[in-house]
Design an enzyme around this catalytic site. Sequence first.
Site, PDB file in Angstrom:
ATOM      1  N   LYS A 192       0.814  -1.365   0.190  1.00 32.78           N
ATOM      2  CA  LYS A 192       0.005   0.113   0.015  1.00 32.78           C
ATOM      3  C   LYS A 192       1.008   1.201   0.100  1.00 32.78           C
ATOM      4  O   LYS A 192       0.623   2.189  -0.826  1.00 32.78           O
ATOM      5  CB  LYS A 192      -0.977  -0.065   1.184  1.00 32.78           C
ATOM      6  CG  LYS A 192      -2.040  -1.021   1.143  1.00 32.78           C
ATOM      7  CD  LYS A 192      -2.793  -1.389   2.230  1.00 32.78           C
ATOM      8  CE  LYS A 192      -3.624  -2.394   1.779  1.00 32.78           C
ATOM      9  NZ  LYS A 192      -4.624  -2.977   3.173  1.00 32.78           N
ATOM     10  N   GLN A 206      -5.022  -1.901   9.508  1.00 31.14           N
ATOM     11  CA  GLN A 206      -4.631  -3.061   8.663  1.00 31.14           C
ATOM     12  C   GLN A 206      -5.288  -4.092   9.478  1.00 31.14           C
ATOM     13  O   GLN A 206      -5.232  -4.358  10.962  1.00 31.14           O
ATOM     14  CB  GLN A 206      -3.477  -3.497   8.536  1.00 31.14           C
ATOM     15  CG  GLN A 206      -3.002  -4.730   7.665  1.00 31.14           C
ATOM     16  CD  GLN A 206      -3.627  -4.818   6.392  1.00 31.14           C
ATOM     17  OE1 GLN A 206      -3.650  -3.623   5.689  1.00 31.14           O
ATOM     18  NE2 GLN A 206      -3.938  -5.925   5.481  1.00 31.14           N
ATOM     19  N   ASP A 258     -11.168   2.868   4.082  1.00 34.64           N
ATOM     20  CA  ASP A 258     -11.422   1.235   4.083  1.00 34.64           C
ATOM     21  C   ASP A 258     -12.636   1.311   4.084  1.00 34.64           C
ATOM     22  O   ASP A 258     -13.623   0.225   3.741  1.00 34.64           O
ATOM     23  CB  ASP A 258     -10.895   0.906   5.333  1.00 34.64           C
ATOM     24  CG  ASP A 258      -9.629  -0.067   5.276  1.00 34.64           C
ATOM     25  OD1 ASP A 258      -9.445  -0.626   3.995  1.00 34.64           O
ATOM     26  OD2 ASP A 258      -8.831  -0.513   5.923  1.00 34.64           O
TER      27      ASP A 258
END
Length: 293
Positions: free
Chosen positions: A53, A97, A120
């Site tokens: 990422k 994450q 997200d």
Amino acid sequence: MAELIDGKAIAAGIRADVATAVAAFTAQTGYVPTLATVLVGDDAGSAYYVRAKHRACKSAGMKSVGHELSAETTQAELESLLKTLNDDDSIDGILVQLPLPKHIDEQRIIDLVAIEKDVDGFNVQNIGALAMRGREPRFSPATPLGIMRLLSEIGVDLNGKNVAMIGRSNLVGTPTTLLLANANATVTLCHSRTRNLAEHTRLADIVISAVGRPNLITGEMLKEGCIVIDVAINEVADETAKRGYRLVGDVAFESAEKVAAHITPVPGGVGPMTIAMLLVNTLKAAQLRRATT
Ligand code: GUN
């Protein structure tokens, strides 16, 4: 024989478009869109994805700031970091994450991410808006968005199509079901308690699997000419491979490609789309925060 859906190429195109838009945004505003990532613990897979990422942000002309915390980090420490990132005006997007270590209340952490930085799309406010008619989430999760983009890239009109979505996770199955229903598909959400999975997949114009079980879907479970989207990435032992394993999805590819019209490979199908759509969301966050759109 099915045509391959080349997620790698499609994702590369999206990333190039994001890079162009980032350059224009920075020229106009003087701001560089910035993503903060939070990685807790030392899971090798999670660390690999977070590194990918960061590389993707860099190649799109964005900034990224990584926070790596030990597996012993407390709930209070993590919450404090999130409050700092929420308040930091230089940060446009925050990505925690997942999964988090067992002792952390994951849902509470996810819901702490400020709605305008929730690239997200996992905050309950974003998912809630996605689930309600007439509401618009600020962000939708990256993998489901990537699946929708793959379907649109191959020219599928989702209106009235039958979709078998297999797997009801918060990350993929549930939000993808909602996106598909919003696009007027008829979605059957199948899961571990579903009786006779093949009955559902055989009726489906589109089969999407996100379970994590190799060979769950075979060609004989599919309708001739259907579209197969395989979201899973499973490691299976393979002595002939350099690393001792190879990556496969949930779909028995060789039998499925004989029946389907379009199919994603694993790797190189949905995987690259997740990062591309994260970049799209991060740029959107910067644009909305700096009110240029
Ligand atoms: N873990 C597996 N997939 C994802 C994802 O899309 N976002 C985050 N934050 N964690 C993940």
